[in-house]
Design an enzyme around this catalytic site. Structure first.
Site, PDB file in Angstrom:
ATOM      1  N   ASP A 224       0.878  -1.170   0.000  1.00 55.48           N
ATOM      2  CA  ASP A 224       0.000   0.000   0.000  1.00 55.48           C
ATOM      3  C   ASP A 224       0.913   1.216   0.000  1.00 55.48           C
ATOM      4  O   ASP A 224       1.743   1.376   0.895  1.00 55.48           O
ATOM      5  CB  ASP A 224      -0.870   0.030   1.264  1.00 55.48           C
ATOM      6  CG  ASP A 224      -1.954  -1.043   1.244  1.00 55.48           C
ATOM      7  OD1 ASP A 224      -2.116  -1.729   0.227  1.00 55.48           O
ATOM      8  OD2 ASP A 224      -2.655  -1.176   2.268  1.00 55.48           O
ATOM      9  N   ASP A 379     -13.404  -3.540  -1.338  1.00 50.56           N
ATOM     10  CA  ASP A 379     -13.107  -3.171   0.052  1.00 50.56           C
ATOM     11  C   ASP A 379     -14.386  -3.277   0.884  1.00 50.56           C
ATOM     12  O   ASP A 379     -15.015  -2.262   1.201  1.00 50.56           O
ATOM     13  CB  ASP A 379     -12.587  -1.720   0.111  1.00 50.56           C
ATOM     14  CG  ASP A 379     -11.312  -1.527  -0.686  1.00 50.56           C
ATOM     15  OD1 ASP A 379     -10.387  -2.340  -0.539  1.00 50.56           O
ATOM     16  OD2 ASP A 379     -11.245  -0.561  -1.471  1.00 50.56           O
TER      17      ASP A 379
HETATM   18  O1  1PR Z   1     -10.415   3.131  -5.140  1.00 46.77           O
HETATM   19  O2  1PR Z   1      -9.547   2.532  -7.369  1.00 46.77           O
HETATM   20  O3  1PR Z   1      -8.590   4.453  -6.126  1.00 46.77           O
HETATM   21  O4  1PR Z   1      -8.174   2.117  -5.413  1.00 46.77           O
HETATM   22  C1  1PR Z   1      -7.644   2.322  -4.144  1.00 46.77           C
HETATM   23  C2  1PR Z   1      -7.025   1.036  -3.720  1.00 46.77           C
HETATM   24  O5  1PR Z   1      -6.341   1.290  -2.492  1.00 46.77           O
HETATM   25  C3  1PR Z   1      -8.026  -0.059  -3.459  1.00 46.77           C
HETATM   26  O6  1PR Z   1      -7.550  -1.262  -3.997  1.00 46.77           O
HETATM   27  C4  1PR Z   1      -8.095  -0.170  -1.938  1.00 46.77           C
HETATM   28  O7  1PR Z   1      -8.208  -1.519  -1.528  1.00 46.77           O
HETATM   29  C5  1PR Z   1      -6.756   0.379  -1.516  1.00 46.77           C
HETATM   30  N1  1PR Z   1      -6.831   1.126  -0.246  1.00 46.77           N
HETATM   31  C6  1PR Z   1      -7.414   2.325  -0.072  1.00 46.77           C
HETATM   32  N2  1PR Z   1      -7.237   2.722   1.211  1.00 46.77           N
HETATM   33  C7  1PR Z   1      -6.544   1.775   1.823  1.00 46.77           C
HETATM   34  C8  1PR Z   1      -6.105   1.794   3.222  1.00 46.77           C
HETATM   35  O8  1PR Z   1      -5.543   0.826   3.728  1.00 46.77           O
HETATM   36  N3  1PR Z   1      -6.374   2.896   3.920  1.00 46.77           N
HETATM   37  N4  1PR Z   1      -5.606  -0.346   1.188  1.00 46.77           N
HETATM   38  C9  1PR Z   1      -6.285   0.764   0.909  1.00 46.77           C
HETATM   39  C10 1PR Z   1      -6.114  -1.512   1.022  1.00 46.77           C
HETATM   40  C11 1PR Z   1      -5.862  -3.547   1.761  1.00 46.77           C
HETATM   41  C12 1PR Z   1      -5.039  -4.616   1.263  1.00 46.77           C
HETATM   42  C13 1PR Z   1      -4.030  -4.976   2.316  1.00 46.77           C
HETATM   43  C14 1PR Z   1      -4.579  -6.271   2.789  1.00 46.77           C
HETATM   44  C15 1PR Z   1      -3.595  -7.136   3.495  1.00 46.77           C
HETATM   45  N5  1PR Z   1      -5.226  -2.306   1.602  1.00 46.77           N
HETATM   46  O9  1PR Z   1      -4.536  -4.445   0.043  1.00 46.77           O
HETATM   47  O10 1PR Z   1      -2.798  -4.989   1.718  1.00 46.77           O
HETATM   48  O11 1PR Z   1      -5.701  -6.006   3.617  1.00 46.77           O
HETATM   49  O12 1PR Z   1      -3.210  -6.561   4.686  1.00 46.77           O
HETATM   50  P1  1PR Z   1      -2.724  -7.458   5.889  1.00 46.77           P
HETATM   51  O13 1PR Z   1      -2.070  -8.663   5.327  1.00 46.77           O
HETATM   52  O14 1PR Z   1      -1.737  -6.585   6.623  1.00 46.77           O
HETATM   53  O15 1PR Z   1      -3.945  -7.755   6.692  1.00 46.77           O
HETATM   54  P2  1PR Z   1      -9.244   3.109  -6.031  1.00 46.77           P
END
Ligand code: 1PR
Length: 531
Positions: A224, A379
Site C-alpha cells: 500500500d 473493500d
Molecule cells: O479506489 O480505485 O482508487 O483504489 C484504491 C485502492 O487502495 C483499493 O484497492 C483499496 O483496496 C486500496 N486502499 C485504499 N485505502 C486503503 C487503506 O488501507 N487505507 N488499502 C487501501 C487496502 C488492503 C489490502 C491490504 C490487505 C492485506 N489495503 O490491500 O494490503 O488487507 O493486509 P494485511 O495482510 O496486513 O492484513 P481506487
C-alpha cells in the site's frame, strides 16, 4: 541485437527489461523493414486476439511477419505471439491469424476459473535448446483464456494441464513460441529467454519430468503506497484501513526496495495499491509511474497497480480516460490494473440502467488489454442483520455472530479507501464486474485488514461461489496456517498479505514450506542463473 515487435498493447516493457537484464540490446519495430532485416525477433503478445490482428494490419506488419517466419530465422512468440501463428481464434472468429501453423485457438472449456492465471508446470515432449539449465519441474507464469490446438503433434514442445492437457509451447525449426510468459516467470523464465538469445546450444531434455502439471496457489505481497506527511512516497500499512499511528502515516519502507526484496524472497506476484489515488490525478502521479518503471527493471514476476484508475478531469479541464491512465501504467511495467472505487460506481450504474454502458473503465480496458489485465479490488465491511430478508442485499449466514448476537451479515462495498459505504454488496459487485469484463477479484476485508486474525473465510466462500473468475483472498493473514486454511477451506486461487511481510514476521518461504508440507501446490524458485 534483438528486434522486438510492439504492436502497442500491454506490457512489452517487461520483455524489454528481461532481455536487457540478460545483457542484450533491444530494437523496437517501427516499420516493416525492421522485421525484414531482423536477426532475432521476439513477438510478445498481450491483450485480445482481435485487437492484435487489427493493429498488425493497421501497421502493415502482417506480410513482413509472414516473410520473416518463412525465412526460418529465430523467432520467439509469447502468449498471443504464439496464438497469432495459427489461422483462426474463437476469440475473434471473423479475423484470420498469420496461418503459419495448422490448428486453431480455443477458449478453455473446463469447470475451472477462466482465465487460467498463475504459475503452472510444463510436460516436456521433446528436447530443445531453450531447456538448457532447466530441471523440468519449474513453474512458469500463465495468464490466458484461450489456448492453441495444433494439428501437427511434432511441433508440440510442451503441454500443461488445466482441466485438461493443452499445448503450452511449440517449436518448428527456429520458430518457438510459448503460451506462458518467460519474462514474468522469475529465474526459470529468464533462463529460458537466455537460451533463446544464445547462439545454438544443443537440444536438451530436462531430467525431472512429470506426467501432469498443477497450478500453484499464488502468494502475493501487497504494498500500500502513499505520500507521507513530508511528501515522500512510502509503503504504509493500516489497521482496518487506518494507516496513521500517533497522527503520522506509518512508514514501512520504500516501494521499489521492498518489491525487489519480495521478488528475491519468492513472491509470486507484487501488487502496488496507490491508496490515495482516488483523490489524486493519476497521470500527474509521476512517482508512482517511476516506481513501476524501476521495479520492472529488476522484478520478473507479475506486477499489479491499483488506485485512481478512472476517468478524470485534470487541472486544465482536460478529460483523461481510465483507458489512458491504464495505458500509461502498462507502458511503465504493470501487467494488470486494479480498479477499486470506480468499479463500485460502475456496478451501481449498471444495476440502475439494467444494462452495461459499454464505456466503463472495466469494459474499455478489458476490451483493449484483455480481461486478464483487469482486477477489481473490493473493500467490503461486514454489516450484521437479524434475517436474510432484513435488507435487499445478498446476505450470508455467519458463524461469527454480530455484537447483538446477529447470525446474518452482508458485506457492504465501500469507496475511497473505506471512507464511504455504499448500498451495494460485495457479492453483487463481483458478479457485475465479471459480466463487464473483469478477469480477477482482489477481495479485501476491512474488518480483517491488519488484524493478523486470518482471512474472512465466509466472505471468500461467498464470492468464489458467485463468480467463475479467480479470486485473490486478502486481509488478515497472521500465521502460516492462515494460508493453509484459505487454500483448503475456500476456492481462492491466491492469497495476498502485507503486514506480516513488511514487519518481517513471517518470510514468504516459510509460508510456501508450510503449504508444500500440507500438500498445497506452490512455486519454488530453484533454477540457478547461468554462471
Ligand atoms: O479506489 O480505485 O482508487 O483504489 C484504491 C485502492 O487502495 C483499493 O484497492 C483499496 O483496496 C486500496 N486502499 C485504499 N485505502 C486503503 C487503506 O488501507 N487505507 N488499502 C487501501 C487496502 C488492503 C489490502 C491490504 C490487505 C492485506 N489495503 O490491500 O494490503 O488487507 O493486509 P494485511 O495482510 O496486513 O492484513 P481506487
Amino acid at each position: 541485437m534483438i528486434t522486438l515487435l510492439d504492436y502497442g498493447a500491454g506490457n512489452v516493457r517487461s520483455v524489454i527489461n528481461a532481455i536487457e537484464s540478460l545483457g542484450e540490446t533491444v530494437k523496437i519495430v517501427r516499420e516493416a523493414e525492421d522485421i525484414l532485416s531482423a536477426e532475432k525477433l521476439v513477438f510478445p503478445g498481450v491483450g485480445a486476439f482481435g485487437s492484435m490482428i487489427h493493429s498488425l494490419h493497421e501497421k502493415k506488419l502482417v506480410e513482413p511477419l509472414k516473410a520473416y517466419l518463412d525465412s526460418n530465422r529465430p523467432f520467439l512468440g509469447i502468449c498471443l505471439g504464439l496464438q497469432a501463428l495459427f489461422g483462426h481464434s474463437e476469440e475473434a472468429p471473423h479475423l484470420s491469424g498469420l496461418g503459419l501453423l495448422a490448428g486453431s485457438v480455443k477458449r478453455f472449456d473446463t469447470g475451472l476459473s477462466v482465465p487460467h492465471i498463475g504459475w503452472n508446470g510444463i510436460n516436456v515432449k521433446q528436447p530443445s535448446r531453450i531447456f538448457g539449465g532447466l530441471n523440468g519441474d519449474e513453474k512458469f507464469y500463465f495468464v490466458h483464456s484461450y489456448h492453441v490446438e495444433a494439428d501437427d503433434p511434432t511441433i508440440v514442445l510442451t503441454t500443461t494441464d488445466y482441466g485438461y492437457e493443452f499445448v503450452s509451447s511449440i517449436q518448428t525449426g527456429n520458430i518457438m513460441a510459448t503460451q506462458f510468459h518467460p519474462e514474468k516467470s522469475g529465474r526459470a523464465g529468464l533462463r529460458l529467454l537466455e537460451n533463446f538469445l544464445a547462439a545454438a546450444d544443443e537440444a536438451v531434455r530436462p531430467t525431472r519430468l512429470s506426467d501432469r502439471t498443477r497450478l500453484a496457489k499464488r502468494i502475493i505481497a501487497c504494498l500500500d503506497v502513499r505520500a507521507n506527511d513530508r511528501g515522500d512516497l512510502v509503503v504504509t500499512k493500516g489497521d482496518q484501513y487506518d494507516v496513521r499511528e500517533n497522527g503520522a502515516v506509518r512508514n514501512l519502507g520504500l516501494p521499489v526496495e521492498l518489491a525487489r526484496r519480495y521478488y528475491q524472497e519468492g513472491a509470486d506476484e507484487i501488487t502496488f495499491l496507490n491508496i490515495t489515488g482516488f483523490r489524486d490525478f493519476p497521470l500527474e502521479d509521476m512517482p508512482m509511474l517511476e516506481v513501476l518503471k524501476q521495479t520492472s527493471q529488476h522484478v520478473f514476476v507479475p506486477l499489479t497497480i491499483g488506485g485512481g484508475i478512472r476517468d478524470y478531469k485534470d487541472k486544465d479541464g482536460r478529460t483523461n480516460s481510465a483507458l489512458e491512465v491504464a495505458a500509461e501504467y502498462f507502458r511503465s511495467g504493470a501487467d494488470k490494473v486494479s480498479i477499486g472505487s470506480d468499479a463500485v460506481l460502475i456496478a451501481e450504474a449498471y444495476l440502475a440502467a439494467g444494462r452495461p454502458s459499454g464505456r466503463s473503465s472495466i469494459e474499455e480496458i478489458s476490451r483493449v488489454y484483455g480481461n486478464q489485465a483487469v482486477v477489481v479490488s473490493i473493500d467490503p465491511r461486514r454489516v450484521y442483520v437479524n434475517s436474510p430478508q432484513a435488507v435487499g442485499h445478498q446476505v450470508i449466514e455467519t458463524a461469527i455472530a454480530g455484537p447483538a448476537g446477529e447470525k446474518y451479515c452482508w458485506y457492504q462495498c465501500t469507496i475511497k479507501g473505506g471512507r464511504q459505504g455504499r448500498e451495494l454488496d460485495a457479492i453483487t459487485l463481483a458478479q457485475v464486474c465479471e459480466k463487464l469484463g473483469a478477469g480477477e477479484i482482489l477481495l479485501n476485508c476491512i474488518d480483517r485488514d491488519g488484524t493478523n486474525l486470518g482471512f474472512d473465510i465466509e466472505l471468500i466462500n461467498a464470492v468464489t461461489a458467485a463468480v467463475s473468475i479467480p479470486v485473490i483472498a486478502s486481509s488478515g493473514a497472521g500465521r502460516v496456517d492462515h494460508f493453509q486454511e484459505v487454500f483448503t477451506a475456500t476456492e481462492a486461487e491466491s492469497a495476498l498479505a502485507a503486514g506480516i511481510f513488511h514487519r518481517r514476521e513471517i518470510p514468504i518461504d516459510d509460508v510456501k514450506n508450510h503449504l508444500a508440507d500440507n500438500q498445497v501446490e506452490v512455486r519454488r524458485c530453484g533454477t540457478k542463473p547461468k554462471e
